[in-house]
Design a protein around this motif. Structure first.
Motif, PDB file in Angstrom:
ATOM      1  N   LYS A 240       0.878   4.306  -2.817  1.00 18.77           N
ATOM      2  CA  LYS A 240       0.643   5.721  -2.520  1.00 18.77           C
ATOM      3  C   LYS A 240       1.774   6.594  -3.042  1.00 18.77           C
ATOM      4  N   GLU A 241       2.975   6.035  -3.084  1.00 17.07           N
ATOM      5  CA  GLU A 241       4.139   6.791  -3.558  1.00 17.07           C
ATOM      6  C   GLU A 241       4.284   6.760  -5.077  1.00 17.07           C
TER       7      GLU A 241
ATOM      8  N   SER B  68       0.816  -1.214   0.000  1.00 16.78           N
ATOM      9  CA  SER B  68       0.000   0.000   0.000  1.00 16.78           C
ATOM     10  C   SER B  68       0.850   1.264   0.000  1.00 16.78           C
ATOM     11  N   GLN B  69       1.986   1.229   0.712  1.00 19.66           N
ATOM     12  CA  GLN B  69       2.800   2.433   0.814  1.00 19.66           C
ATOM     13  C   GLN B  69       3.397   2.819  -0.541  1.00 19.66           C
TER      14      GLN B  69
END
Length: 571
Positions: free
Chosen positions: A428-429, A424-425
């Motif tokens: 998002k990036e 998920s991180q």
């Protein structure tokens, strides 16, 4: 001298004409009518002597001496109190900086020295120097801010000088060196340069036009704020001096006014931040001498412009023997190692110049030489997060590939990656967005390209690393190589999870899982890929340098064409 006049001219008029011309021209004059053979009047030169030859021992006049004094005064820079502060700030006076870069005779000429000569205030050269110089045997254009003049701020005349220098670089096709130390636009004098067609905004238009045409290299020597911060980020390569230089869209004071955040200049936009977090700078110099040294190294890989090939040099043996490559690369796909150990056994000794080493560390981007030939290296780094490609690493690689291709530097991909990182991180990036850019850059490169499968090439990682579908001149592999949609553990779990779960005995389940992994590894082994001619060749690791030398030499003149279109839509 004989002259002819109208036939109706009287002797008296002819005499007047002859006398006037004799005095003016200091010559003997004979006046004839248009058809006459006898002179109407004859007058000898006034002094009756030959003109004197100029003396050969003449020196400068008072007028020239005054000019030289004016130039000397301008070169003193701004008020002494501001020049004296430079040492406390860890910076050289701009003229001393130019001496460091170019020596006593390196500057060919300077333009606009007398800018703002008639200004009411003390604005020598309007705080910005431009000209041409020789650097390490290469001709280039340069600009340099004079921080002793209004903190190196930019105003109308300095902007005009900057723009002229950029326009001339487009015509000459020579590199541009920006020595930046500017607080931004001169707010109290903004009329005439801020929003004009030929104002400061044109800087960045010209940067864009120069981009990929000639190398643009920027060195930062102090805080460069607002408009001044765009030149370094538009440049192809940016070097910052540790603890001295910084760049930011707004000063700490302005940041506090707008957001309430209290932050110092180095935390906001210092060298460490921009080389490790934002990725906006390529290298950190320890001092001004080191900055010059880094640029000198960089220039040795770059041509003067996009029409030329990069400079070659004599071949030098690697710092470590190629015989040890197979020992460096673990057979186990999940065991870490340092890809630099492979690079050091392939490239010429002392030739590696790594860019952005602290940013996106899962990928190494570096210039180096193989048998004296410059190459741009894009290599996965298994020692850093197993070599998985994260968004920042993909962004770094895309920009490096794009730049190397613009300046005709061949590309070498060293692939050992489990692919793009998931989670998920990273979503998002922008892992998809940055991964797209890396793949786009690889797809669009037209320089000779070699792709080496060092160990694992899983998932879309092989796409980003110039696998067979991306038309490299060769895809070769070491015997440790594997190419697959995913690694054995993930594949077995994805396909056989339920089947394994049905086995009650733990030992039997473990044995079956191991058998499935080995079967899968045989399926993705490079021997299978070579058998199916997916890759071009499997090479003994100890011969990798020789193999690459021969392939880069053979494909040196290869020509690749892109589809006829205005441009792509990926940025």
């Amino acid at each position: 001298m004989k002259i002819r006049v109208h036939s109706e001219t009287t002797e008296q008029d002819a005499h007047v004409i002859a006398k006037a011309l004799a005095e003016h021209l200091d010559d003997d004059i004979e006046v004839y009518t248009r058809d006459g053979d006898t002179p109407l009047a004859t007058v000898e030169r006034t002094n009756g002597t030959e003109p004197e030859e100029p003396a050969d021992d003449l020196g400068p006049t008072d007028r020239e001496r005054r000019l030289q004094e004016e130039i000397a005064e301008i070169k003193e820079g701004g008020p002494k109190k501001y020049r004296d502060r430079l040492e406390e700030q860890g910076k050289l006076f701009v003229r001393d900086r130019l001496d460091l870069w170019f020596g006593d005779d390196g500057i060919a000429f300077e333009d606009g020295t007398f800018a703002e000569f008639d200004a009411e205030g003390d604005l020598p050269a309007d705080g910005l120097l431009t000209g041409a110089a020789e650097f390490e045997g290469r001709d280039l254009h340069f600009m340099a801010n004079d921080f002793s003049v209004k903190a190196g701020s930019m105003a109308e005349k300095g902007v005009e000088k900057f723009l002229r220098m950029q326009h001339r670089a487009l015509k000459t096709g020579r590199p541009v060196l920006y020595l930046m130390d500017s607080s931004g636009g001169r707010i109290d004098q903004q009329t005439g340069f801020f929003a004009n067609r030929e104002g400061i905004g044109k800087y960045y238009y010209n940067h864009s036009m120069l981009s990929g045409r000639v190398p643009q290299i920027c060195v930062l020597y102090g805080p460069c704020i607002a408009g001044a911060a765009y030149t370094p980020v538009f440049a192809d390569f940016t070097i910052m001096v540790r603890d001295v230089s910084a760049m930011a869209i707004a000063s700490p004071r302005m940041v506090k006014m707008v957001t309430g955040e209290e932050i110092d200049m180095q935390d906001l936009g210092g060298a460490e931040m921009h080389t490790s977090v934002s990725g906006s700078a390529d290298l950190i110099a320890e001092d001004e001498e080191h900055a010059r040294e880094l640029v000198a190294q960089l220039m040795r890989y770059l041509p003067a412009n996009s029409d030329q090939d990069p400079p070659q040099s004599e071949s030098v043996a690697p710092v470590k023997s190629p015989e040890g490559i197979d020992s460096v690369v673990p057979q186990e796909p999940n065991k870490g190692y340092d890809m630099h150990d492979v690079i050091d056994r392939v490239v010429d000794k002392g030739s590696v110049l790594e860019l952005r080493p602290e940013y996106g560390g899962e990928i190494i981007t570096a210039f180096a030489r193989i048998d004296g030939r410059p190459v741009g290296i894009v290599a996965n780094q298994p020692a850093n997060r197993a070599g998985a490609i994260f968004p920042d690493a993909a962004q770094k690689a895309a920009q490096f590939i794009w730049t190397a291709d613009a300046y005709n530097i061949p590309l070498l991909y060293l692939c050992d990656t489990p692919g793009f990182m998931a989670g998920s991180q990273v979503e998002k990036e922008g892992i998809l967005e940055q991964g797209k850019r890396m793949i786009y850059a690889t797809s669009s490169a037209t320089v000779p390209t070699q792709s080496v499968i060092v160990r694992k090439a899983y998932g879309a990682g092989i796409y980003a690393m110039a696998g067979p579908a991306y038309q490299p001149e060769s895809t070769i592999a070491l015997p440790s190589g594997e190419i697959g949609i995913m690694g054995p553990e993930a594949a077995v779990n994805a396909v056989y999870a339920n089947k394994l779960a049905d086995i009650d005995d733990p030992d039997e389940r473990a044995q079956k899982e191991q058998e499935l992994r080995e079967e899968y590894r045989e399926d993705i082994d490079v021997h299978r890929m070579a058998s199916e001619v997916v890759i071009d060749e499997i090479v003994p690791p100890s011969s990798l340098r020789t193999e690459l030398t021969n392939r880069f030499e053979f494909y040196e003149t290869v020509e690749k064409e892109l589809p006829d279109k205005k441009h792509g839509t990926v940025l």
